[in-house]
Enzyme design. Structure first.
Site, PDB file in Angstrom:
ATOM      1  CG  HIS A 194     -71.889  36.325  -1.239  1.00 34.08           C
ATOM      2  ND1 HIS A 194     -71.761  35.050  -0.723  1.00 34.08           N
ATOM      3  CD2 HIS A 194     -72.983  36.301  -2.032  1.00 34.08           C
ATOM      4  CE1 HIS A 194     -72.745  34.300  -1.196  1.00 34.08           C
ATOM      5  NE2 HIS A 194     -73.496  35.027  -1.997  1.00 34.08           N
ATOM      6  CB  CYS A 228     -70.060  31.939  -1.236  1.00 34.56           C
ATOM      7  SG  CYS A 228     -68.933  33.210  -0.645  1.00 34.56           S
TER       8      CYS A 228
END
Ligand code: NAG
Ligand code: NAG
Ligand code: NAG
Ligand code: NAG
Ligand code: NAG
Ligand code: NAG
Ligand code: NAG
Ligand code: NAG
Ligand code: NAG
Length: 328
Positions: free
Chosen positions: A99, A211
């Protein structure tokens, strides 16, 4: 001729918003398809509810990005952590499933801030719809958004990931960036998990909107506003890639229901991906789905409110973790 094009553009612009027109019935669509910009973020359906963790629990209220003094100095950090670290520890790091986020350190006050863009209802819900039996429809809970909160959780980013300074900016740049963040958040409401390509070196049919895409957009905006980055810092980004021959649009969120064959194929396909709670688990159990991909060679992608049929081909699906240089 020029004024005619301008007129056509103006009409399309007024009708659909900036830069996006449906190419569903176009025999020669533009690749990669442009990610659709909306006039404003729609209110998500009450059916969509965050399980396990709510979206952005400690975040600042919407559209309230802090402003700083124009000549203030800020440090910019790139940050990475394994997806679902709270549940799987560093397991997904071994598959390069990371992430991404950005951190700011405001030098005059010592205050830190974290900015990340992620799914309102978790990754699985952004990747596959729910088949609702009573309503007999496919319900998507696929919004993604920017979450801004004070502080940088150093342990979280450092222990199994990355926290690295990528540059220094002044308050003028930060304040412009803050305005962009709100605009982007209000006009690009939908998350997209997949990258779809013809082959490793071939045409890209669809880019993801996740993301990492947000971090890359943010870096390029900061650069546009005058930020200079330390290009000796190398950063790789996770992509979930599907390999496919040229995709074919089969209708949009409303028209697919008008053809029984089409809606039934969609429901059959998505029935393989019901019930499981998160994409991390799906990726971990990918081997179970591979026979399906191999047998039917097909996948249905939902992009810009439209459904595309993907004739999958070898190597079908891959997680890549390649470098994208900082803007210079
Ligand atoms: C996905 O959406 C469904 C429907 O709103 C919800 O029940 C579920 O909790 C969501 N999953 C996660 C992991 O948030
Ligand atoms: C972005 O939109 C989401 C969903 O409406 C909201 O919760 C969040 O606070 C917004 N972020 C910013 C930076 O305004
Ligand atoms: C990092 O990974 C290890 C091993 O899985 C785990 O025990 C630890 O809690 C992780 N660190 C954080 C900050 O979650
Ligand atoms: C802000 O973040 C930096 C970098 O992680 C850290 O060195 C510093 O202690 C943090 N300051 C505060 C007030 O949290
Ligand atoms: C901030 O940095 C930009 C780019 O270097 C520069 O154009 C601008 O004048 C600076 N602002 C201030 C207040 O120093
Ligand atoms: C730029 O990044 C490299 C590699 O991380 C680092 O060694 C160097 O100190 C950085 N330079 C500056 C000016 O921060
Ligand atoms: C779907 O396509 C039809 C016909 O092209 C159009 O009228 C309708 O507005 C579209 N619906 C959505 C949700 O985009
Ligand atoms: C429905 O879709 C199928 C598959 O794309 C197509 O072959 C068929 O002609 C369509 N039927 C109608 C009535 O449009
Ligand atoms: C990062 O990407 C570069 C080039 O895209 C690649 O050579 C390198 O192996 C990648 N690093 C990791 C840790 O995967």
């Amino acid at each position: 001729m020029k004024w005619l094009l301008a007129l056509v553009y103006l009409i399309l612009f007024v009708q659909y918003g900036i830069g996006w027109t449906s190419q569903c019935s176009d025999p020669h669509p533009l690749w990669p398809q442009i990610h659709r910009e909306y006039e404003k973020r729609p209110i998500s359906d009450p059916y969509c509810k965050a399980g396990i963790i709510p979206f952005c629990p400690t975040g600042l209220p919407s559209n309230s990005m802090p402003k700083v003094g124009d000549s203030d100095l800020l440090y910019v950090y790139a940050m990475k952590a394994p997806v679902w670290e709270f549940k799987f520890g560093d397991l997904l790091k071994k598959f390069n499933i990371m992430h991404d986020a950005i951190g700011f350190h405001h030098v005059p006050t010592g205050l830190n801030m974290t900015m990340e863009w992620y799914e309102l209802f978790q990754l699985f819900n952004c990747t596959f719809p729910h088949e609702r039996k009573v309503e007999q429809d496919l319900m998507w809970c696929n919004q993604g958004a920017a979450c801004i909160y004070m502080g940088i959780d150093e342990k979280h980013w450092k222990e199994n990931g990355t926290l690295v300074k990528v540059g220094e900016i002044n308050g003028t740049i930060f304040n412009q960036f803050a305005m962009w963040t709100e605009l982007d958040n209000n006009t690009f409401p939908f998350y997209e998990t997949w990258t779809v390509k013809e082959s490793r070196q071939g045409v890209t049919w669809f880019d993801p909107f996740d993301c990492a895409s947000w971090v890359l957009r943010a870096f390029s905006k900061l650069h546009e506003y005058g930020a200079t980055f330390n290009t000796s810092v190398h950063l790789n980004y996770t992509k979930a890639v599907l390999y496919s021959d040229q995709p074919m649009c089969i209708g949009n969120a409303t028209t697919v229901y008008q053809n029984v064959t089409i809606i039934n194929s969609l429901k059959k396909f998505y029935s393989y991906f019901q019930g499981s709670q998160n994409l991390a688990e799906v990726l971990l159990h990918l081997l179970e789905y591979l026979p399906y991909f191999l047998m039917y060679n097909n996948f249905y992608l939902y992009y810009n409110d439209e459904y595309w049929h993907l004739p999958l081909k070898y190597p079908y699906i891959e997680i890549t973790y390649d470098e994208v240089p900082l803007p210079s």
